[in-house]
Design an enzyme around this catalytic site. Structure first.
Site, mmCIF file in Angstrom:
data_model
loop_
_atom_site.group_PDB
_atom_site.id
_atom_site.type_symbol
_atom_site.label_atom_id
_atom_site.label_comp_id
_atom_site.label_asym_id
_atom_site.label_seq_id
_atom_site.Cartn_x
_atom_site.Cartn_y
_atom_site.Cartn_z
ATOM 1 N N LYS A 1 0.867 -1.178 0.000
ATOM 2 C CA LYS A 1 0.000 0.000 0.000
ATOM 3 C C LYS A 1 0.905 1.229 0.000
ATOM 4 O O LYS A 1 1.865 1.305 0.766
ATOM 5 C CB LYS A 1 -0.900 0.016 1.240
ATOM 6 C CG LYS A 1 -1.862 -1.150 1.358
ATOM 7 C CD LYS A 1 -2.959 -1.097 0.328
ATOM 8 C CE LYS A 1 -3.888 0.079 0.569
ATOM 9 N NZ LYS A 1 -4.842 0.269 -0.532
ATOM 10 N N LEU B 1 1.737 2.857 3.328
ATOM 11 C CA LEU B 1 2.733 2.172 4.146
ATOM 12 C C LEU B 1 4.137 2.343 3.565
ATOM 13 O O LEU B 1 5.109 2.501 4.301
ATOM 14 C CB LEU B 1 2.382 0.685 4.286
ATOM 15 C CG LEU B 1 1.089 0.403 5.053
ATOM 16 C CD1 LEU B 1 0.752 -1.082 4.998
ATOM 17 C CD2 LEU B 1 1.187 0.892 6.485
ATOM 18 N N GLU C 1 6.920 -10.617 3.248
ATOM 19 C CA GLU C 1 8.294 -10.411 3.704
ATOM 20 C C GLU C 1 8.408 -8.944 4.136
ATOM 21 O O GLU C 1 8.667 -8.075 3.320
ATOM 22 C CB GLU C 1 9.269 -10.716 2.564
ATOM 23 C CG GLU C 1 9.074 -12.095 1.984
ATOM 24 C CD GLU C 1 9.573 -12.233 0.560
ATOM 25 O OE1 GLU C 1 9.785 -13.376 0.135
ATOM 26 O OE2 GLU C 1 9.741 -11.218 -0.141
#
Length: 189
Positions: free
Chosen positions: A100, A103, A128
């Site tokens: 996103k 983020l 990850e």
């Protein structure tokens, strides 16, 4: 060709694409938002001096669960998480997992190299997670963590992920799953 929101909804309603659970509010113009599960694999680097890719990785990670309290991902830290959603991709599509942007703008990377989801995939995706920022980042169970998009193949795949001859190591995974790279050496691939 990337599937639009309309095409994604059609494929979901036919059961060709499976995202479970699904909230149609998470369908974006050309992707579907995915959420982080409550289970994480945290690396405990005290058990080994190095990682040998030819050897099994037992003892390298510890499975933890978060609920109301956040997990704090420190700068430079790497952990494995999982999508809350179970994903299934048909034999004529491939999927891409991306972070996103909100983020990414605070320094959270959700995949190092595993953003590609093969035709025939069935399972929860392992994330990850890496913090490349200078400050710790809070991670909450159930938070939006990434988005998946779907692309049409030129033809149906002859051998989908999970076909025994391919040696698909992660088909059907439900939890964040550590590397099984050592299996490539055991089978002389």
């Amino acid at each position: 060709m990337v599937l639009s929101d309309r095409s994604i909804k059609q494929e979901l309603s036919k059961g060709r694409i499976v995202i479970d659970p699904i909230n149609l509010e998470d369908v974006q113009p050309a992707s579907v938002d995915l959420h982080m599960d409550k289970r994480l694999l945290v690396f405990r680097n005290t058990t080994r001096a190095y990682i040998d890719v030819k050897e099994p990785m037992e003892g390298l990670t510890e499975l933890i669960e978060i609920d109301e309290q956040p997990f704090i991902l420190h700068p430079g830290e790497f952990v494995l998480a999982s999508t809350l959603e179970h994903i299934e991709v048909p034999d004529d599509l491939v999927a891409r997992l991306e972070g996103k942007s909100s983020l990414g703008r605070i320094g959270l990377v959700i995949h190092s190299t595993a953003g590609y989801v093969d035709p025939g995939w069935k399972g929860n995706l392992t994330l990850e997670l890496t913090n490349i920022a200078r400050l710790p980042i809070t991670m909450y169970a159930g938070m939006k963590i990434g988005q998946i998009s779907f692309l049409k193949l030129t033809t149906r795949a002859d051998r989908v992920y999970g076909t025994p001859s391919l040696g698909s190591k992660y088909q059907g995974q439900r939890l964040p799953t550590a590397s099984r790279m050592h299996e490539n050496f055991n089978k002389n691939h």
